[in-house]
Design a protein around this motif. Structure first.
Motif, PDB file in Angstrom:
ATOM      1  N   PRO A   1       0.796  -1.235   0.000  1.00  0.00           N
ATOM      2  CA  PRO A   1       0.000   0.000   0.000  1.00  0.00           C
ATOM      3  C   PRO A   1       0.825   1.280   0.000  1.00  0.00           C
ATOM      4  CG  PRO A   1       0.024  -0.942   2.194  1.00  0.00           C
ATOM      5  CD  PRO A   1       0.728  -1.926   1.304  1.00  0.00           C
ATOM      6  N   ASN A   2       0.162   2.342  -0.447  1.00  0.00           N
ATOM      7  CA  ASN A   2       0.646   3.722  -0.318  1.00  0.00           C
ATOM      8  C   ASN A   2       1.943   4.011  -1.054  1.00  0.00           C
ATOM      9  OD1 ASN A   2      -1.443   4.970   1.306  1.00  0.00           O
ATOM     10  ND2 ASN A   2      -0.755   3.671   2.989  1.00  0.00           N
ATOM     11  N   THR A   3       2.090   3.460  -2.253  1.00  0.00           N
ATOM     12  CA  THR A   3       3.156   3.933  -3.126  1.00  0.00           C
ATOM     13  C   THR A   3       2.667   5.212  -3.804  1.00  0.00           C
ATOM     14  OG1 THR A   3       2.364   2.590  -4.981  1.00  0.00           O
ATOM     15  CG2 THR A   3       4.016   1.614  -3.524  1.00  0.00           C
ATOM     16  N   GLU A   4       3.575   6.110  -4.095  1.00  0.00           N
ATOM     17  CA  GLU A   4       3.186   7.421  -4.631  1.00  0.00           C
ATOM     18  C   GLU A   4       4.122   7.788  -5.779  1.00  0.00           C
ATOM     19  OE1 GLU A   4       0.714   9.602  -3.929  1.00  0.00           O
ATOM     20  OE2 GLU A   4      -0.233   8.373  -2.383  1.00  0.00           O
ATOM     21  N   LEU A   5       4.055   7.025  -6.868  1.00  0.00           N
ATOM     22  CA  LEU A   5       4.974   7.274  -7.975  1.00  0.00           C
ATOM     23  C   LEU A   5       4.729   8.628  -8.638  1.00  0.00           C
ATOM     24  CD1 LEU A   5       5.319   3.818  -9.757  1.00  0.00           C
ATOM     25  CD2 LEU A   5       6.679   4.800  -7.904  1.00  0.00           C
ATOM     26  N   GLY A   6       3.529   9.153  -8.524  1.00  0.00           N
ATOM     27  CA  GLY A   6       3.254  10.471  -9.092  1.00  0.00           C
ATOM     28  C   GLY A   6       4.036  11.578  -8.417  1.00  0.00           C
ATOM     29  N   HIS A   7       4.591  11.278  -7.231  1.00  0.00           N
ATOM     30  CA  HIS A   7       5.344  12.285  -6.497  1.00  0.00           C
ATOM     31  C   HIS A   7       6.845  12.024  -6.513  1.00  0.00           C
ATOM     32  CE1 HIS A   7       1.691  14.243  -5.383  1.00  0.00           C
ATOM     33  NE2 HIS A   7       1.205  13.119  -4.904  1.00  0.00           N
ATOM     34  N   LEU A   8       7.286  11.157  -7.416  1.00  0.00           N
ATOM     35  CA  LEU A   8       8.712  11.104  -7.690  1.00  0.00           C
ATOM     36  C   LEU A   8       9.175  12.501  -8.104  1.00  0.00           C
ATOM     37  CD1 LEU A   8       8.900   7.799  -9.772  1.00  0.00           C
ATOM     38  CD2 LEU A   8       9.892   8.163  -7.504  1.00  0.00           C
ATOM     39  N   GLN A   9      10.323  12.915  -7.625  1.00  0.00           N
ATOM     40  CA  GLN A   9      10.799  14.266  -7.917  1.00  0.00           C
ATOM     41  C   GLN A   9      11.338  14.351  -9.353  1.00  0.00           C
ATOM     42  OE1 GLN A   9      10.811  17.235  -5.616  1.00  0.00           O
ATOM     43  NE2 GLN A   9       9.123  15.811  -5.249  1.00  0.00           N
ATOM     44  N   TRP A  10      10.919  15.396 -10.040  1.00  0.00           N
ATOM     45  CA  TRP A  10      11.299  15.614 -11.433  1.00  0.00           C
ATOM     46  C   TRP A  10      11.499  17.108 -11.648  1.00  0.00           C
ATOM     47  CZ3 TRP A  10      12.684  11.948 -14.764  1.00  0.00           C
ATOM     48  CH2 TRP A  10      12.790  12.265 -16.113  1.00  0.00           C
ATOM     49  N   ASN A  11      12.728  17.523 -11.847  1.00  0.00           N
ATOM     50  CA  ASN A  11      13.038  18.942 -12.021  1.00  0.00           C
ATOM     51  C   ASN A  11      12.479  19.797 -10.889  1.00  0.00           C
ATOM     52  OD1 ASN A  11      14.381  18.426 -14.469  1.00  0.00           O
ATOM     53  ND2 ASN A  11      12.478  18.563 -15.634  1.00  0.00           N
ATOM     54  N   GLY A  12      12.608  19.281  -9.669  1.00  0.00           N
ATOM     55  CA  GLY A  12      12.218  20.042  -8.499  1.00  0.00           C
ATOM     56  C   GLY A  12      10.751  20.020  -8.154  1.00  0.00           C
ATOM     57  N   ASP A  13       9.963  19.186  -8.824  1.00  0.00           N
ATOM     58  CA  ASP A  13       8.533  19.114  -8.547  1.00  0.00           C
ATOM     59  C   ASP A  13       8.082  17.668  -8.683  1.00  0.00           C
ATOM     60  OD1 ASP A  13       5.963  19.908  -7.946  1.00  0.00           O
ATOM     61  OD2 ASP A  13       5.826  21.382  -9.564  1.00  0.00           O
ATOM     62  N   SER A  14       6.849  17.373  -8.290  1.00  0.00           N
ATOM     63  CA  SER A  14       6.312  16.032  -8.495  1.00  0.00           C
ATOM     64  C   SER A  14       6.175  15.771  -9.988  1.00  0.00           C
ATOM     65  CB  SER A  14       4.943  15.898  -7.827  1.00  0.00           C
ATOM     66  OG  SER A  14       5.066  15.978  -6.418  1.00  0.00           O
ATOM     67  N   ILE A  15       6.520  14.559 -10.397  1.00  0.00           N
ATOM     68  CA  ILE A  15       6.508  14.251 -11.823  1.00  0.00           C
ATOM     69  C   ILE A  15       5.104  14.316 -12.405  1.00  0.00           C
ATOM     70  CG2 ILE A  15       6.272  11.730 -11.629  1.00  0.00           C
ATOM     71  CD1 ILE A  15       8.486  11.582 -13.877  1.00  0.00           C
ATOM     72  N   GLU A  16       4.054  14.175 -11.568  1.00  0.00           N
ATOM     73  CA  GLU A  16       2.701  14.269 -12.100  1.00  0.00           C
ATOM     74  C   GLU A  16       2.391  15.677 -12.628  1.00  0.00           C
ATOM     75  OE1 GLU A  16       0.010  13.104  -9.009  1.00  0.00           O
ATOM     76  OE2 GLU A  16       0.029  15.066  -8.035  1.00  0.00           O
ATOM     77  N   ARG A  17       3.061  16.684 -12.107  1.00  0.00           N
ATOM     78  CA  ARG A  17       2.871  18.038 -12.643  1.00  0.00           C
ATOM     79  C   ARG A  17       3.344  18.129 -14.085  1.00  0.00           C
ATOM     80  NH1 ARG A  17      -0.076  22.102 -11.346  1.00  0.00           N
ATOM     81  NH2 ARG A  17       1.549  23.555 -12.005  1.00  0.00           N
ATOM     82  N   TYR A  18       4.277  17.283 -14.438  1.00  0.00           N
ATOM     83  CA  TYR A  18       4.893  17.275 -15.767  1.00  0.00           C
ATOM     84  C   TYR A  18       4.222  16.281 -16.708  1.00  0.00           C
ATOM     85  CZ  TYR A  18       8.704  16.383 -19.166  1.00  0.00           C
ATOM     86  OH  TYR A  18       9.476  16.206 -20.304  1.00  0.00           O
ATOM     87  N   ALA A  19       3.746  15.139 -16.154  1.00  0.00           N
ATOM     88  CA  ALA A  19       3.348  14.039 -17.026  1.00  0.00           C
ATOM     89  C   ALA A  19       1.909  13.553 -16.867  1.00  0.00           C
ATOM     90  CB  ALA A  19       4.297  12.855 -16.813  1.00  0.00           C
ATOM     91  N   ALA A  20       1.142  14.094 -15.937  1.00  0.00           N
ATOM     92  CA  ALA A  20      -0.249  13.662 -15.793  1.00  0.00           C
ATOM     93  C   ALA A  20      -1.100  14.181 -16.964  1.00  0.00           C
ATOM     94  CB  ALA A  20      -0.826  14.176 -14.477  1.00  0.00           C
ATOM     95  N   PRO A  21      -2.245  13.555 -17.212  1.00  0.00           N
ATOM     96  CA  PRO A  21      -3.131  14.054 -18.269  1.00  0.00           C
ATOM     97  C   PRO A  21      -3.514  15.519 -18.102  1.00  0.00           C
ATOM     98  CG  PRO A  21      -3.814  11.868 -17.603  1.00  0.00           C
ATOM     99  CD  PRO A  21      -2.733  12.282 -16.643  1.00  0.00           C
ATOM    100  N   THR A  22      -3.607  15.992 -16.872  1.00  0.00           N
ATOM    101  CA  THR A  22      -3.944  17.401 -16.660  1.00  0.00           C
ATOM    102  C   THR A  22      -2.842  18.322 -17.167  1.00  0.00           C
ATOM    103  OG1 THR A  22      -3.187  17.048 -14.383  1.00  0.00           O
ATOM    104  CG2 THR A  22      -5.559  17.134 -14.746  1.00  0.00           C
ATOM    105  N   ALA A  23      -1.592  17.841 -17.195  1.00  0.00           N
ATOM    106  CA  ALA A  23      -0.508  18.647 -17.773  1.00  0.00           C
ATOM    107  C   ALA A  23      -0.711  18.802 -19.274  1.00  0.00           C
ATOM    108  CB  ALA A  23       0.842  17.997 -17.493  1.00  0.00           C
ATOM    109  N   ARG A  24      -1.176  17.744 -19.927  1.00  0.00           N
ATOM    110  CA  ARG A  24      -1.463  17.831 -21.371  1.00  0.00           C
ATOM    111  C   ARG A  24      -2.531  18.884 -21.638  1.00  0.00           C
ATOM    112  NH1 ARG A  24      -4.989  16.170 -25.160  1.00  0.00           N
ATOM    113  NH2 ARG A  24      -6.349  15.199 -23.606  1.00  0.00           N
ATOM    114  N   GLU A  25      -3.569  18.878 -20.809  1.00  0.00           N
ATOM    115  CA  GLU A  25      -4.659  19.838 -20.993  1.00  0.00           C
ATOM    116  C   GLU A  25      -4.214  21.254 -20.632  1.00  0.00           C
ATOM    117  OE1 GLU A  25      -7.601  18.142 -18.496  1.00  0.00           O
ATOM    118  OE2 GLU A  25      -7.850  16.342 -19.738  1.00  0.00           O
ATOM    119  N   ARG A  26      -3.507  21.370 -19.529  1.00  0.00           N
ATOM    120  CA  ARG A  26      -3.092  22.688 -19.034  1.00  0.00           C
ATOM    121  C   ARG A  26      -2.151  23.381 -20.004  1.00  0.00           C
ATOM    122  NH1 ARG A  26      -1.235  20.895 -14.655  1.00  0.00           N
ATOM    123  NH2 ARG A  26       0.979  20.815 -15.193  1.00  0.00           N
TER     124      ARG A  26
END
Length: 250
Positions: free
Chosen positions: A155-180
């Protein structure tokens, strides 16, 4: 329809939408209409609770006496929510299990949303009887993950919050980033490829499953992704959270 003892209600609380349904626990399928209400702006506890009550009303009286499972997009330990990436900061350190039980006046089972989706795939889907390490990634408002190893959930793995260029990688690679950022599917798939390359380097999974809202359009991005492990769409796609939450009563 299965007997009531073989059914449960699952509620999937996401950063954008909240969904619910009645699930047959024998075969892991919805036996009701899936109902959905947008997540209230700010996703504060009292507003989320009110929306859960609305979802239960939409399911009707059939849902009143059934076991209830709820999944939520935060780290969950011992009934407490310990993070708040896409919801109100009020959830950090919050006694969520007790809050929902007291507010709804009934027992509940409570779990992280990606872990619930992982349970659905483990019990009724693509990870059932799968040897080794399966990583389920849920691509939606953020990036959720579930580690499934030899028929057990870690339980409770959080791969979306792997650090990527100083931020959570989901900010860079989630579908909402594509839309944003108004990215093309090809541009977004390139970012997603970087995410999966990083995950494979760290964990060497045997199977990668892709779920979440974007999994209903696999033809737009999956052919552009290359991984060492087999990659395929999760069996239950965007219903996995509902099914997994309901299955907590097993």
């Amino acid at each position: 329809m299965a007997k009531s003892v073989d059914r449960a209600v699952g509620i999937d609380i996401g950063g954008t939408g909240m969904k619910a349904g009645i699930v047959d626990l024998v075969d892991g399928q919805l036996v009701s209409e899936r109902v959905r209400i947008p997540t209230p702006e700010g996703a504060k506890p009292k507003d989320v609770l009110a929306t859960v009550e609305q979802l239960l009303d939409k399911l009707g009286s059939d849902a009143d006496e059934l076991p209830l499972g709820i999944c939520f997009p935060t780290i969950v330990k011992n009934g407490r929510t310990l993070s708040a990436a896409n919801v109100s900061k009020k959830w950090i350190g919050f006694e969520a299990d007790r809050f929902f039980e007291e507010g709804l006046g009934r027992p509940i089972h409570f779990v992280n949303d990606a872990d619930a989706a992982g349970l659905a795939e483990l019990r009724f889907g693509g990870a059932k009887d799968q040897p080794g390490l399966t990583i389920l990634t849920t691509l939606g408002t953020g990036i959720g993950s579930a580690f499934l190893f030899d028929d057990a959930l870690v339980p409770n793995t959080e791969l979306g919050h792997l650090q990527w260029n100083g931020d959570s990688i989901e900010r860079y690679a989630a579908p909402t980033a594509r839309e944003r950022e108004n990215l093309s599917w090809e541009e977004w798939a390139g970012r997603l490829q970087e995410f999966y390359d990083h995950v494979e380097f760290l964990f060497s999974p045997d199977l990668i499953l892709v779920g979440g809202g974007v999994s209903k359009n696999p033809e737009k991005f999956m052919p552009m992704l290359k991984t060492r492990a087999e990659m395929r769409i999760a069996t239950h796609a965007n219903n996995a959270g509902i099914i997994g939450a309901a299955s907590l009563s097993l």
